[in-house]
Design an enzyme around this catalytic site. Structure first.
Site, PDB file in Angstrom:
ATOM      1  N   SER A 187      -2.279  -0.586  -2.628  1.00  0.00           N
ATOM      2  CA  SER A 187      -3.627  -0.589  -2.546  1.00  0.00           C
ATOM      3  C   SER A 187      -4.161  -2.028  -2.913  1.00  0.00           C
ATOM      4  CB  SER A 187      -4.550   0.431  -3.152  1.00  0.00           C
ATOM      5  OG  SER A 187      -5.854   0.573  -3.022  1.00  0.00           O
ATOM      6  N   HIS A 188      -5.146  -2.105  -3.934  1.00  0.00           N
ATOM      7  CA  HIS A 188      -5.828  -3.268  -4.385  1.00  0.00           C
ATOM      8  C   HIS A 188      -4.983  -4.204  -5.248  1.00  0.00           C
ATOM      9  CE1 HIS A 188      -6.389  -0.107  -6.719  1.00  0.00           C
ATOM     10  NE2 HIS A 188      -6.718  -0.970  -7.915  1.00  0.00           N
TER      11      HIS A 188
ATOM     12  N   ASP B 276      -9.813  -3.474   1.207  1.00  0.00           N
ATOM     13  CA  ASP B 276      -8.622  -3.904   0.054  1.00  0.00           C
ATOM     14  C   ASP B 276      -7.032  -3.805   0.909  1.00  0.00           C
ATOM     15  OD1 ASP B 276      -8.453  -1.244   0.737  1.00  0.00           O
ATOM     16  OD2 ASP B 276      -7.805  -0.960  -1.275  1.00  0.00           O
TER      17      ASP B 276
ATOM     18  N   ASP C 161      -4.989  -1.698   1.381  1.00  0.00           N
ATOM     19  CA  ASP C 161      -4.524  -0.733   2.430  1.00  0.00           C
ATOM     20  C   ASP C 161      -5.715  -0.260   3.436  1.00  0.00           C
ATOM     21  OD1 ASP C 161      -5.565   0.215   0.140  1.00  0.00           O
ATOM     22  OD2 ASP C 161      -4.458   2.211   0.418  1.00  0.00           O
TER      23      ASP C 161
ATOM     24  N   ASP D 123      -8.666   0.959   2.525  1.00  0.00           N
ATOM     25  CA  ASP D 123      -9.435   2.245   2.114  1.00  0.00           C
ATOM     26  C   ASP D 123     -10.790   1.825   1.472  1.00  0.00           C
ATOM     27  OD1 ASP D 123      -7.925   1.752  -0.128  1.00  0.00           O
ATOM     28  OD2 ASP D 123      -7.401   3.853  -0.498  1.00  0.00           O
ATOM     29  N   ARG D 124     -10.710   0.721   0.944  1.00  0.00           N
ATOM     30  CA  ARG D 124     -12.091   0.292   0.058  1.00  0.00           C
ATOM     31  C   ARG D 124     -13.123  -0.575   1.005  1.00  0.00           C
ATOM     32  NH1 ARG D 124     -10.453  -0.802  -6.285  1.00  0.00           N
ATOM     33  NH2 ARG D 124      -9.128   1.036  -6.453  1.00  0.00           N
TER      34      ARG D 124
ATOM     35  N   SER E 251     -15.713   2.855  -7.459  1.00  0.00           N
ATOM     36  CA  SER E 251     -14.546   1.902  -7.196  1.00  0.00           C
ATOM     37  C   SER E 251     -14.369   1.115  -5.675  1.00  0.00           C
ATOM     38  CB  SER E 251     -13.234   2.022  -7.731  1.00  0.00           C
ATOM     39  OG  SER E 251     -12.890   3.364  -7.065  1.00  0.00           O
TER      40      SER E 251
ATOM     41  N   LYS F 103     -10.387   7.664   1.735  1.00  0.00           N
ATOM     42  CA  LYS F 103     -11.462   7.041   1.729  1.00  0.00           C
ATOM     43  C   LYS F 103     -11.369   5.864   2.888  1.00  0.00           C
ATOM     44  CE  LYS F 103     -10.228   4.018  -2.411  1.00  0.00           C
ATOM     45  NZ  LYS F 103      -9.336   4.931  -3.229  1.00  0.00           N
TER      46      LYS F 103
HETATM   47  C1  VG1 Z   1      -8.579   3.067  -9.253  1.00  0.00           C
HETATM   48  C2  VG1 Z   1     -10.099   3.646  -8.943  1.00  0.00           C
HETATM   49  C3  VG1 Z   1     -10.294   4.935  -8.560  1.00  0.00           C
HETATM   50  C4  VG1 Z   1      -9.405   4.951  -7.069  1.00  0.00           C
HETATM   51  C5  VG1 Z   1      -7.995   4.473  -7.250  1.00  0.00           C
HETATM   52  C6  VG1 Z   1      -7.125   4.412  -6.051  1.00  0.00           C
HETATM   53  O1  VG1 Z   1      -8.001   4.195  -9.800  1.00  0.00           O
HETATM   54  O2  VG1 Z   1     -10.839   3.413 -10.247  1.00  0.00           O
HETATM   55  O3  VG1 Z   1     -11.511   5.221  -8.371  1.00  0.00           O
HETATM   56  O4  VG1 Z   1      -9.539   6.198  -6.541  1.00  0.00           O
HETATM   57  O5  VG1 Z   1      -7.949   3.219  -7.972  1.00  0.00           O
HETATM   58  O6  VG1 Z   1      -7.861   3.507  -5.241  1.00  0.00           O
HETATM   59  P1  VG1 Z   1      -7.702   4.017 -11.555  1.00  0.00           P
HETATM   60  O7  VG1 Z   1      -7.139   5.360 -12.047  1.00  0.00           O
HETATM   61  O8  VG1 Z   1      -7.116   2.687 -11.676  1.00  0.00           O
HETATM   62  O9  VG1 Z   1      -8.982   3.736 -12.276  1.00  0.00           O
HETATM   63  V1  VG1 Z   1      -6.893   2.645  -3.988  1.00  0.00           V
HETATM   64  O10 VG1 Z   1      -7.768   1.757  -3.117  1.00  0.00           O
HETATM   65  O11 VG1 Z   1      -5.654   2.328  -4.877  1.00  0.00           O
HETATM   66  O12 VG1 Z   1      -6.079   3.895  -3.139  1.00  0.00           O
HETATM   67 CO    CO Z   2      -7.083   1.194  -1.253  1.00  0.00          CO
END
Ligand code: VG1
Ligand code: CO
Length: 543
Positions: free
Chosen positions: A113-114, A277, A279, A281-282, A365, A376
């Site tokens: 992801s990010h 982001d 992948d 989804d953000r 987030s 998302k």
């Molecule tokens: C973070 C965010 C959470 C989100 C997750 C996955 O998790 O706070 O809201 O669902 O990333 O997002 P954490 O446990 O680090 O707070 V992504 O865009 O990685 O799929």
């Molecule tokens: Co993501």
């Protein structure tokens, strides 16, 4: 073709976090590491012989290698067909879309992801079920349990399969179907939104800037925003996906999407800015010299949903993760629809959507989504905003001010302390937990603690209980401080402090959230002994 059974040792550290298993690439490169986890998935999900799997990722370093390994393992584990995005690419929302559209057994998504990518960066893998959403807690637990006892995995001994041209090929008894990663998703978006209205808005000179951050959404944005909706080419930036995201941190927030932020706060800024982001989804939404917090964005989408063709009949309900601000709760109240509060992570929303209880949902987030898929969806949020802007023809800031005037403003900020030693972060949490009884009823200036607890959630679908999902300190006026440890980091611990205060009289108060929250920030410091315990004067990231 020969199937090989490889004798292996289990790894102890394959516990999936908020969304799947995320580790440094170097961890994944250990011998058998990826294979073990994939076998743990296959051993836990009980796919029938000949089942179809969807496979793709955000294109980061190690993606192509992992795709080949998973294809060969899927063939050796009795799958009949794998639909893989061309080049091994599928954004997370596109993967969810394809899983649902073709009614497949599920899918494997490769992404961190990010988190940054590249040989020194992060990699990740997760399993999504047939509803298109991340596996439930129950399945995730089973995968983890299996990973700790695994003694062998099965893989086909063959050369690599071609994944760069659309079409079918054969791998043992299995068909590998390379699909266009963009087409199904694009078609879905077109079916949800008023494309002619958005096209007209752009044709009238409404200027946008979309930053794909050198991540997976580039090709999706080119197809939808540029080719279908007619945005000029210079409306898009960083559209070429790179294995290391150009060395950047593909996290669409004010800190990491600084190129876009500079443009949106500069002279001659466009009317609308957005980023997504790694992948896809953000989403981050900006107006001219204006930032929309994700919590406000969710509330605003809910309040204006009926301008979008797909939601014109209204919403069944809404949901937000616990740390997300209660702005959407106020909208739900006004619309007289239910509002659910879930733990962090998208998997909890899926069950509510499958039960028809919820249409829109989101997290603080930078994640927003709806029941069109079970993840998302970054570009979906951008299109939703453009659809609203096309209907209202007002500047972004004005739309947000009008929302606040009607519902009040949930002033909100998140402070992240990244890369803390695990024991320090856990020490902060247990210090607060140990003081629950002393805190109740205590006053700090104008704020009095109403109660504090550890958030626990019982999933209405499978009755699974997720405990210890974050510490909440709730004040009598509804303001909140939440402390939570991240479940997606790969280095040390990240402590997140979420701050929220309700302001009914926005017109007379500062726009600056840090100023407005100054007192709560002080209280959070005091309650947690954060500075003393972490030695940090400032958060790493403020959003
Ligand atoms: C973070 C965010 C959470 C989100 C997750 C996955 O998790 O706070 O809201 O669902 O990333 O997002 P954490 O446990 O680090 O707070 V992504 O865009 O990685 O799929
Ligand atoms: Co993501």
């Amino acid at each position: 073709m020969p199937t090989r059974t490889v004798i292996t040792q289990p790894f102890a550290d394959q516990k999936p976090g908020t969304s799947g298993l995320r580790k440094k690439v170097t961890v994944f490169q250990q011998q058998h590491y990826l294979e073990n986890f994939v076998q743990a998935i296959f051993d836990s999900i009980a796919a029938p012989q000949g089942a179809t799997l969807v496979l793709g990722g955000d294109g980061r370093f190690y993606n192509r290698h992992a795709i080949q390994v998973i294809l060969k393992m899927a063939a050796a584990n009795g799958f009949g067909r794998v639909m893989v995005g061309r080049g091994g690419i599928l954004s997370t929302p596109a993967a969810s879309c394809v899983i649902r559209k073709y009614k497949t057994f599920g899918g494997i998504i490769l992404s961190a992801s990010h988190n940054p990518g590249g040989p020194e960066g992060d990699f990740g893998i997760k399993f999504n079920s047939s509803n298109g959403g991340p596996a439930t807690e129950t399945v995730t637990e089973a995968i983890f349990a299996k990973s700790k006892s695994l003694s062998q995995y099965r893989i086909l001994e063959v050369g690599d399969v071609q994944i760069d041209a659309i079409g079918n090929s054969v791998l043992g008894e299995m068909t590998v179907e390379v699909i266009d990663p963009v087409a199904d998703y694009t078609e879905l978006m077109k079916s949800l939104f008023d494309f002619p209205a958005i096209k007209a808005l752009l044709a009238d000179g409404f200027r946008i800037k979309f930053d794909a951050m050198h991540a997976v959404n580039g090709p999706y944005a080119v197809e939808i925003l540029q080719r279908m909706l007619g945005a000029p080419a210079d409306s898009l930036m960083n559209i070429i996906p790179l294995e290391d995201f150009g060395g950047g941190h593909p996290d669409p927030n004010l800190t990491y999407a600084h190129d876009l932020v500079e443009i949106m706060y500069g002279d001659n800024a466009p009317d609308f800015g957005a980023a997504s982001d790694g992948d896809g989804d953000r989403n981050m939404i900006l107006g001219k010299h204006f930032f929309v917090t994700p919590s406000d964005s969710l509330a605003l989408l809910a309040a204006n949903a009926t301008v979008v063709p797909a939601y014109k009949k209204g919403l069944a309900g809404v949901a937000r993760s616990m740390p997300t601000s209660a702005a959407v709760d106020r909208v739900a109240q006004a619309l007289k629809i239910p509002c659910y509060e879930t733990p962090t992570g998208w998997k909890f929303f899926g069950n509510l959507m499958d039960a028809g209880k919820v249409t829109l949902c989101g997290e603080e987030s930078f994640g927003t989504g709806s029941d069109h898929i079970r993840e998302k969806d970054g570009l979906w949020a951008v299109l939703f905003w453009l659809n609203i802007l096309a209907a209202q023809r007002m500047p972004v800031a004005k739309i947000v001010y009008a929302h606040w005037a009607r519902f009040g403003r949930n002033v909100y900020s998140r402070h992240d302390y990244e890369g803390l030693p695990n024991e320090v972060a856990e020490g902060v949490m247990s210090h607060i937990q140990g003081n629950f009884s002393k805190l109740s009823g205590l006053s700090f200036g104008k704020y009095t603690v109403k109660y504090c607890d550890d958030f626990s959630y019982t999933d209405p679908a499978d009755a699974s209980v997720s405990a210890k999902q974050g510490v909440r300190i709730i004040f009598t006026d509804g303001s909140r401080i939440v402390f939570r440890l991240s479940g997606t980091g790969t280095e040390g611990a990240t402590l997140r402090v979420y701050l929220e205060a309700y302001d009914a009289d926005v017109a007379n108060h500062t726009l600056d959230a840090q100023l407005a929250l100054a007192e709560l920030i002080q209280i959070a410091q005091q309650i947690s002994e954060l500075k003393k315990r972490t030695g940090r004067e400032q958060p790493t990231v403020i959003t």
